[in-house]
Design a protein around this motif. Structure first.
Motif, short mmCIF file in Angstrom:
data_model
loop_
_atom_site.label_atom_id
_atom_site.label_comp_id
_atom_site.label_asym_id
_atom_site.label_seq_id
_atom_site.Cartn_x
_atom_site.Cartn_y
_atom_site.Cartn_z
N GLU A 146 -52.92 64.01 -75.39
CA GLU A 146 -53.41 65.27 -74.81
C GLU A 146 -53.94 66.19 -75.92
O GLU A 146 -55.00 66.83 -75.78
CB GLU A 146 -52.30 65.95 -74.01
CG GLU A 146 -51.92 65.24 -72.72
CD GLU A 146 -53.06 65.22 -71.72
OE1 GLU A 146 -53.91 66.15 -71.76
OE2 GLU A 146 -53.12 64.27 -70.91
N ARG A 147 -53.23 66.25 -77.06
CA ARG A 147 -53.70 67.11 -78.16
C ARG A 147 -54.99 66.56 -78.77
O ARG A 147 -55.91 67.30 -79.11
CB ARG A 147 -52.62 67.22 -79.24
CG ARG A 147 -51.44 68.10 -78.83
CD ARG A 147 -50.62 68.49 -80.04
NE ARG A 147 -50.08 67.31 -80.73
CZ ARG A 147 -48.90 66.76 -80.43
NH1 ARG A 147 -48.15 67.29 -79.46
NH2 ARG A 147 -48.48 65.72 -81.10
N ALA A 148 -55.07 65.22 -78.87
CA ALA A 148 -56.29 64.60 -79.44
C ALA A 148 -57.49 64.86 -78.53
O ALA A 148 -58.60 65.12 -79.02
CB ALA A 148 -56.06 63.11 -79.62
N ARG A 149 -57.29 64.84 -77.24
CA ARG A 149 -58.39 65.09 -76.30
C ARG A 149 -58.87 66.54 -76.43
O ARG A 149 -60.09 66.81 -76.40
CB ARG A 149 -57.93 64.80 -74.87
CG ARG A 149 -59.05 64.82 -73.84
CD ARG A 149 -58.57 64.22 -72.52
NE ARG A 149 -57.39 64.93 -72.04
CZ ARG A 149 -57.42 66.07 -71.35
NH1 ARG A 149 -58.59 66.66 -71.11
NH2 ARG A 149 -56.31 66.63 -70.93
N GLN A 150 -57.93 67.47 -76.62
CA GLN A 150 -58.32 68.88 -76.79
C GLN A 150 -59.07 69.09 -78.12
O GLN A 150 -60.05 69.83 -78.17
CB GLN A 150 -57.06 69.77 -76.72
CG GLN A 150 -56.40 69.78 -75.36
CD GLN A 150 -55.08 70.54 -75.38
OE1 GLN A 150 -54.67 71.06 -76.43
NE2 GLN A 150 -54.42 70.61 -74.21
N ILE A 157 -61.99 66.31 -84.24
CA ILE A 157 -61.71 64.91 -84.60
C ILE A 157 -62.82 64.06 -84.06
O ILE A 157 -63.59 64.46 -83.17
CB ILE A 157 -60.36 64.44 -84.04
CG1 ILE A 157 -60.35 64.49 -82.49
CG2 ILE A 157 -59.20 65.25 -84.61
CD1 ILE A 157 -59.12 63.89 -81.87
N SER A 158 -62.84 62.80 -84.55
CA SER A 158 -63.89 61.89 -84.12
C SER A 158 -63.50 61.19 -82.82
O SER A 158 -62.34 61.21 -82.39
CB SER A 158 -64.14 60.86 -85.22
OG SER A 158 -62.99 60.04 -85.39
N GLU A 159 -64.50 60.52 -82.22
CA GLU A 159 -64.27 59.75 -80.98
C GLU A 159 -63.32 58.59 -81.26
O GLU A 159 -62.49 58.24 -80.40
CB GLU A 159 -65.62 59.23 -80.44
CG GLU A 159 -65.52 58.50 -79.12
CD GLU A 159 -65.12 59.42 -77.98
OE1 GLU A 159 -64.52 58.93 -77.00
OE2 GLU A 159 -65.38 60.64 -78.06
N LYS A 166 -55.47 57.32 -77.35
CA LYS A 166 -55.40 56.85 -75.97
C LYS A 166 -54.79 55.45 -75.90
O LYS A 166 -53.95 55.15 -75.01
CB LYS A 166 -56.80 56.86 -75.36
CG LYS A 166 -56.84 56.40 -73.91
CD LYS A 166 -58.27 56.46 -73.36
CE LYS A 166 -58.28 56.01 -71.90
NZ LYS A 166 -59.66 56.04 -71.35
N ALA A 167 -55.19 54.58 -76.82
CA ALA A 167 -54.65 53.21 -76.84
C ALA A 167 -53.13 53.24 -77.09
O ALA A 167 -52.37 52.48 -76.47
CB ALA A 167 -55.37 52.38 -77.90
N ASP A 168 -52.71 54.11 -78.03
CA ASP A 168 -51.26 54.21 -78.29
C ASP A 168 -50.50 54.66 -77.03
O ASP A 168 -49.40 54.18 -76.72
CB ASP A 168 -51.00 55.18 -79.43
CG ASP A 168 -51.49 54.63 -80.77
OD1 ASP A 168 -51.70 53.40 -80.86
OD2 ASP A 168 -51.68 55.45 -81.70
N PHE A 169 -51.09 55.63 -76.30
CA PHE A 169 -50.43 56.12 -75.07
C PHE A 169 -50.34 55.03 -74.01
O PHE A 169 -49.30 54.83 -73.37
CB PHE A 169 -51.20 57.33 -74.54
CG PHE A 169 -50.82 57.71 -73.13
CD1 PHE A 169 -49.52 58.13 -72.84
CD2 PHE A 169 -51.74 57.61 -72.09
CE1 PHE A 169 -49.16 58.47 -71.55
CE2 PHE A 169 -51.37 57.93 -70.80
CZ PHE A 169 -50.09 58.37 -70.52
N LEU A 170 -51.46 54.31 -73.78
CA LEU A 170 -51.45 53.25 -72.77
C LEU A 170 -50.46 52.15 -73.12
O LEU A 170 -49.77 51.60 -72.25
CB LEU A 170 -52.86 52.67 -72.60
CG LEU A 170 -53.90 53.63 -72.02
CD1 LEU A 170 -55.29 52.96 -71.98
CD2 LEU A 170 -53.50 54.09 -70.62
#
Length: 374
Positions: A146-150, A157-159, A166-170
């Motif tokens: 969530e913080r990375a998306r913000q 930050i980069s894409e 996201k991969a770590d969360f999934l």
């Protein structure tokens, strides 16, 4: 009784002829004879109907056939015939070794199942803890994502960094789901009690069979027939009892009267009983219960239609007479002994004297018997 009445009437008639000097003619003799027949007949009929009598009396008792609950070889017979026993006293013992082994095997299976249950409980606790840890990692990965998306929306930050979060969360979410499924399965295994309950029931059944190798007296009483010996093999078959047990309770005197006397068999009426086993004596009592049925009239479900021609006998009215225990106490009354009974009602009560005289005469005749003299 009829002979006594005839002789009494003859004496009275003779006295009347002498006292009143009645001429002895065919007409006077016929009148006296017909009058005697009518008078004696009326007395006998009135007595027979209003004060019924029966020869079909007996002291009835209850017995219990002793059957083992388990089969096996008899190793000891502790009860002796006609010896007083208390409820719970040992009658005989069956070889317990096979049943002891069955109890040991059932207990071993139960203990093994309890051990397995403990292990399943520990596995369930471990799976729960793993699920809690995976849930914590998943929640942390969600926060990072969530913080990375913000930050990505702000261009900080980069894409590639966002996709990595996201991969770590999934991955953490998938691990948590797997841990939850495993925790649920382990919990169900730990809570499953069907096998444990079945094994506990098997142990209880095996213990019951073991306890049943010792056969005990059901109540206070005596064994009246005992042909059982050590070494015999017993089987729990309903038609093959190994002992007959007589309960320690007073027998009940029952009498069966002809149906003609039904209207004069009244509860609480006075009664008297004579017994061949106690000649010259009579015993007072009361009508306790009057049978509400005649056995020959019973119907039972069968595969054939009712055939009245197969019913034997008209049947009698069953009556229970309660006798005075104090009068019976001095005498040895064997259960099953026969007797004769008379009931006295309030109808034509004066005629009960005739029945009482007749009953006492029959009681004295019980002194006359021929066994051993022929």
């Amino acid at each position: 009784m009829d002979l006594l009445l005839i002789l009494t009437y003859a004496a009275v008639a003779y006295a009347i002829f002498k006292i009143f000097k009645i001429p002895v003619t065919a007409y006077s003799l016929l009148t006296a004879a017909l009058g005697g027949i009518a008078l004696i007949g009326a007395l006998l009929l009135g007595m027979g109907y209003n004060h019924p009598f029966t020869k079909e009396g007996r002291f009835y008792f209850s017995s219990t056939p002793i059957l083992p609950d388990v089969s096996g070889r008899v190793i000891a017979v502790e009860a002796e015939a006609h010896q007083p026993l208390k409820a719970g006293d040992v009658l005989f013992r069956i070889d317990p070794v096979p049943y002891e082994k069955a109890v040991a095997a059932a207990r071993a299976r139960l203990e093994q199942e309890k051990s397995d249950a403990n292990q399943r409980a520990e596995a369930a606790e471990t799976a729960r803890q793993n699920f809690a840890a995976a849930s914590a990692l998943r929640d942390g990965a969600r926060d990072v994502y969530e913080r990375a998306r913000q930050l990505r929306e702000a261009g900080n930050i980069s894409e590639a960094q966002l996709e990595a979060a996201k991969a770590d969360f999934l991955a953490a979410q998938s691990t948590a789901q797997s841990a939850e499924a495993e925790a649920r399965r382990a919990r169900l295994d730990a809570e499953g009690t069907s096998t444990l309950a079945r094994l506990e029931a098997e142990l209880e059944r095996a213990q019951f069979d073991l306890d049943s190798t010792v056969v005990r007296a059901p109540t206070d009483g005596t064994v009246v027939q005992n042909f059982l010996r050590p070494g015999m093999f017993t089987v729990p078959m309903p038609l093959r009892p190994v002992m007959i047990f007589l309960h320690d309770e007073p027998p009940v005197f029952g009498a069966a009267f002809l149906q003609n006397s039904t209207q004069r068999i009244i509860q609480d009426s006075e009664a008297e009983v004579i017994l061949p086993s106690v000649p010259g004596r009579f015993f007072r009592g009361k009508v306790k219960t009057v049978g509400a049925y005649i056995p020959q009239g019973q119907l039972q479900p069968t595969g054939t239609l009712l055939d009245p021609e197969q019913i034997k006998g008209d049947g009698r009215v069953q009556v229970i007479i309660e006798l005075d225990d104090e009068e019976l106490a001095p005498y040895q009354i064997i259960p099953g002994s026969t007797g004769q009974a008379a009931i006295y009602t309030e109808h034509m009560h004066h005629l009960s004297v005739m029945r009482k005289v007749l009953l006492r005469m029959k009681s004295w005749l019980n002194y006359l018997f021929s066994d051993g003299h022929g």
